[in-house]
Write an enzyme that holds these catalytic residues in place. Structure first.
Site, short mmCIF file in Angstrom:
data_model
loop_
_atom_site.label_atom_id
_atom_site.label_comp_id
_atom_site.label_asym_id
_atom_site.label_seq_id
_atom_site.Cartn_x
_atom_site.Cartn_y
_atom_site.Cartn_z
N GLU A 66 0.83 -1.21 0.00
CA GLU A 66 0.00 0.00 0.00
C GLU A 66 0.88 1.27 0.00
OE1 GLU A 66 -2.29 0.41 3.59
OE2 GLU A 66 -3.75 1.74 2.67
N LYS A 96 -9.42 2.63 -2.47
CA LYS A 96 -9.67 1.98 -1.18
C LYS A 96 -11.09 2.27 -0.72
CE LYS A 96 -7.35 1.84 3.38
NZ LYS A 96 -6.03 2.14 3.99
N CYS A 126 -5.88 -2.63 1.99
CA CYS A 126 -5.64 -2.60 3.45
C CYS A 126 -6.89 -2.86 4.31
CB CYS A 126 -4.96 -1.31 3.84
SG CYS A 126 -4.20 -1.42 5.50
#
Lengths: 383, 383
Positions: A119, A195, A232
């Site tokens: 990430e 994300k 994540c």
């Protein structure tokens, strides 16, 4: 955080357990054993010279009559930042490009078809500081940034799909995003995916910097299979994995940045559960090392200000739909994990376990639609 | 299946790993260590005499200012069948009642508030045979069956909530169900909840016997907390756990019957992932032993007919919302796992991790509603 960092869970077990017990413990913990993949000597030597761990494994599917095997090699890269966090921004970015370049070269030697980095790989994970400068300067255009151009060169040079998670600046909308850029092995940008779930916890003050993604659950058709990227914190949300799968993902990458005290006991659970529940492969990637920041900061836990927020424990791994998983990369070193998957396993396991057919999704769509209303009445029976 | 059955994963690690490594391995595998619970000597002695394993642990929450701790003790029971599967049906049921009676007496000595038995606990897991007779004779009324009456007596006698998973016969609708009867500590029946997802895999020919449950995601308000029951195969479906949680469950029991070759590497993953993802406690219960049937049967795997379908590996455990879990009961013995939970942990972890607030459920309700349509077009980007 532990005082000493264990290098590797698997190696600790291998060192101490007698062979018969080790075999059973591994079966119970990790499922059907993944075979080691033979990697070329030049790659092994280069990894050693360049000081990163190189491991290779393969998951095999049953031979079918009508479909040939659909073998693809994925490369998971975990690494420390290269320069101190107070080095000039451009120097830090260039140093990361250089480090990743030398790891991807080895991935190419190993025949990797799809590589994924950690990430926001071009920068330290600086969101703990809550400072905007200089960290927002690391943000780049997903379409025209230097990092995307760099990855396009890698893709073309090595005929490799590159998944490049960056901090994105969208100049047009004056917004920042946590984004993965997906580049085809042709070098063309296939697209980007943002994300979907943003943490608001401890040192992960990420909602200070960017918002929930607006790209939904896009899946990318590459030459080597259909892939998606669950960035994540999205790994904590089973619905997120699920919707990538519903949109056809065969491999879901989970580039992450997470530290031991917070999440380590969850790390081996979540991506693996997603592989099982969704009949697909998942690839969990975490950075390694401890990142020191010049300005001290607090962590919302009543403790004194400090300059780092703990050890990123690496441990990147691949999980398969049959409940098995590869060993992890180390908890402490840069590393490249090369895993050969036979994507035929997904449909085989789906036909065996039938979660998609027994899922009653239409009923859940109704129940969920009711449950999200502000005046939802839970179904609670009382005496 | 392994040739020899390992008694316990945890004990194997404890026997062979040096102390410092053991501590780190356990932290990575199992999360924050659960403390042992002091159990009364009379209970320990009785368990020993009655030949079952007795283990006790506790999960502690942070002390709050406004709420007192909400401590509750759950009891998870795993056991072999008592009589051979060709003994008369009523003898088999009575023998199981007797065995469970002596285990629950020990649970009462240990202060258990809520006890849960394994799936269809009054009978062998005979669905592998695909024979209807005599197995459907084990089915009982949830409201008026002998087993419910037996459990009501236990509940009254010991002031204990009893979760009793049985094969249910609904005479009114001429149907069979896989059902958990929930009995209040007053002895009154709180209600029943039926298995939502039915396997169609290998020896688990359960859709031959009963259908998907029609009781939705009912949660039961007991004096000791709000509980739900996700029966067996429902643990593979993250949406199932999720909807119990959305309806307010603080503890979700997962009474199961599953064998090593099929599911063991998934066992430690799924209920634990559900505890993490839903900020609640989960209790995974599996039977133990190998059950032999008079008629031979095949398992849909091309292999020869046989008389058993493998070893039920026990390993019952409790998982907490902070990612930690209790050690498991043994893989081979009858057992009672007593675990003290402080239900305050659920809200504490929810406030910390905020999955319910970051879950974007309204958007998933829309996406899922679209995805279940037969003409759904997945969001796949191509070059």
């Amino acid at each position: 955080m532990a005082g000493c960092e264990l290098d590797s869970l698997e190696e600790t077990l291998e060192t101490h357990l007698p062979e018969a017990e080790l075999r059973e413990v591994k079966r119970i913990l990790f499922g059907k054993q993944t075979e080691k993949l033979d990697l070329p000597a030049c790659a092994v030597d280069a990894a050693s010279e360049r000081n990163f761990e190189l491991k290779g494994y393969k998951f095999e599917a049953t031979q079918e009559q009508l479909r040939p095997p659909r073998k693809v090699r994925v490369g998971l890269v975990q690494n420390h930042i290269v320069l101190p966090t107070d080095a000039p921004v451009l120097d830090q970015i260039n140093a990361m490009h250089s480090r990743i370049g030398e790891i991807v070269e080895v991935a190419a030697m190993c025949g990797v078809n799809i590589v994924c980095f950690q990430e926001t790989w071009t920068m330290p994970f600086a969101f703990c500081t809550r400072e905007k400068e200089p960290w927002t300067e690391f943000a780049e255009s997903a379409e025209d940034g230097n990092t995307t151009h760099f990855c396009q060169e890698l893709a073309r040079k090595y005929n490799m799909v590159v998944v490049s998670p960056i901090l994105e600046r969208d100049e047009q909308h004056s917004t920042l995003w946590n984004t993965a850029v997906v580049i085809s092995n042709s070098g063309n940008m296939l697209g980007k995916t943002r994300k979907n779930h943003i943490p608001r916890i401890g040192d992960f003050n990420e909602s200070t910097y960017y918002m929930e993604g607006n790209t939904g659950h896009t899946v990318f058709q590459t030459q080597f299979g259909r892939i998606a990227v669950n960035i994540c914190y999205g790994r904590h949300h089973p619905l997120n994995w699920f919707m990538y799968s519903m949109n056809g993902a065969e491999i879901i990458f989970n580039p992450s940045a997470t530290v031991g005290a917070l999440s380590e006991p969850m790390w081996a659970i979540e991506a693996r559960n997603a592989a099982i529940a969704n009949h697909c492969f998942t690839c969990a990637i975490n950075r390694v090392g401890t990142e020191h920041f010049k300005s001290e900061f607090t962590s919302g836990d009543g403790k004194k200000a400090h300059h780092d927020f703990g050890h990123f424990y690496g441990s990147s791994y691949v999980a398969a739909p049959d409940g098995s998983r590869s060993p992890g990369l180390s908890r402490t070193r840069d590393g490249l994990l090369v895993v050969e998957l036979d994507l035929n396993m997904n449909r085989q396991i789906s036909d065996k376990w039938s979660f998609k057919m027994t899922g009653r999704y239409a009923e859940y769509a109704e129940e969920l639609s009711a449950a999200v209303r502000h005046d939802f009445k839970p179904n609670i029976v009382k005496e």
